[in-house]
Design an enzyme around this catalytic site. Structure first.
Site, short mmCIF file in Angstrom:
data_model
loop_
_atom_site.label_atom_id
_atom_site.label_comp_id
_atom_site.label_asym_id
_atom_site.label_seq_id
_atom_site.Cartn_x
_atom_site.Cartn_y
_atom_site.Cartn_z
N GLN A 189 0.85 -1.20 0.00
CA GLN A 189 0.00 0.00 0.00
C GLN A 189 0.87 1.24 0.00
O GLN A 189 0.37 2.36 -0.08
CB GLN A 189 -0.88 0.01 1.25
CG GLN A 189 -1.78 -1.20 1.36
CD GLN A 189 -2.36 -1.33 2.77
OE1 GLN A 189 -3.32 -0.67 3.13
NE2 GLN A 189 -1.75 -2.17 3.58
N HIS A 232 -1.30 1.47 -4.40
CA HIS A 232 -1.65 2.90 -4.38
C HIS A 232 -0.70 3.73 -5.25
O HIS A 232 -0.55 4.93 -5.04
CB HIS A 232 -1.63 3.43 -2.94
CG HIS A 232 -2.73 2.86 -2.09
ND1 HIS A 232 -2.60 2.61 -0.74
CD2 HIS A 232 -3.99 2.47 -2.41
CE1 HIS A 232 -3.73 2.10 -0.27
NE2 HIS A 232 -4.58 1.99 -1.26
N CYS A 257 -3.56 15.22 -21.18
CA CYS A 257 -3.15 14.47 -22.38
C CYS A 257 -2.50 13.13 -22.04
O CYS A 257 -2.24 12.34 -22.93
CB CYS A 257 -2.20 15.30 -23.25
SG CYS A 257 -0.53 15.42 -22.59
ZN LIG Z 1 -0.54 17.33 -21.33
#
Ligand SMILES: [Zn+2]
Length: 261
Positions: free
Chosen positions: A112, A130, A141
């Site tokens: 974790q 995690h 993007c």
């Molecule tokens: Zn970007």
């Protein structure tokens, strides 16, 4: 003296289960890294005594990155060893788990933690439930860049597309990476012995993995200085110790077991 003999016996029982496992897993939490100098998030002297957890909420970060970023930077640059700080290093517990993987004894570590110390110690069969602190990804993007002294600066990190870079650990309000969830569930279904270390079993869905393993018949060994949510419920062998000491003794006992076959 009785208590000491009892611990010796538990170490031997645990070593026997570990050495005899067909598919051994480890499940770790913040407690394994405390001896490396990383403060836990919860509890006394934890990170959340100093910071508001809101700074790691995904929606808050999107809306107010300039308020989250200084705290994120302060919290996580110590892992990276940038800004003149000594980077944190794996301790004996991480090293033993890496050694067991090298020897073919350990099939998977589910952690974790986002500190990267299992990877630094050499574990490759690793599920970082995690996420981790090695990279950041643009929220617009999807471009990924390293998270290091070059990219961690005062200003909020922005992509050339104008989007915000978010470190690749899981924020509040964000789902578990699907591949991590799948791999962890597969390991929990397959393992016949799971060693829990330094985790109190309160953060879900991660905390369900040992329960899943137990339901599938695995022997559960627990290393925690104090009893946890697991102790009276699913744990078969409880080692009330700090991680470093417990793994130093387990390594010795497992080596003796393996030599004795
Ligand atoms: Zn970007």
């Amino acid at each position: 003296m009785k208590a000491k003999a009892d611990i010796e016996e538990r170490i031997r029982d645990a070593a026997r289960a570990i050495a005899g496992a067909r598919w051994l897993t480890a499940f770790s939490g913040a407690g394994i890294s405390v001896e490396s100098g990383i403060p836990p998030f919860r509890g006394e002297n934890g990170v959340w005594e100093k910071y508001d957890p809101e700074i790691l909420d995904l929606d808050f970060f999107r809306a107010h990155p300039e308020r989250s970023w200084p705290a994120i930077r302060e919290m996580f640059t110590s892992f990276l060893g940038t800004e003149g700080r000594t980077p944190v290093r794996p301790n004996r517990a991480h090293e033993v788990l890496a050694q067991w993987e090298k020897e073919g004894l350990l099939q998977c570590v589910i952690t974790q933690n986002i500190d990267g110390l299992h990877a630094a110690a050499g574990n490759r069969k690793l599920v970082e439930f995690h996420g981790h602190c090695r990279t950041m990804t643009c929220l617009d993007c999807g471009r990924q860049i390293p998270l290091n002294g070059e990219t961690v600066r005062d200003a909020v990190p922005r992509c050339s597309c104008g989007g915000l870079f978010k470190p690749d650990f899981v924020f509040f309000g964000e789902g578990i990476p699907p591949h991590a969830m799948e791999e962890a569930e597969r390991a929990a279904a397959r393992t016949d012995c799971m060693v829990l270390v330094g985790t109190s079993g309160v953060v879900y869905p991660a905390a369900a993995m040992p329960v899943l393993a137990k339901r599938n018949g695995a022997t559960i060994i627990e290393v925690n200085p104090v009893p946890s949510d697991y102790t009276g419920r699913i744990t078969d062998i409880f080692l009330p110790m700090k991680a470093g000491e417990a793994f130093a003794r387990l390594a010795e006992a497992v080596a003796a077991e393996s030599a004795g076959d």
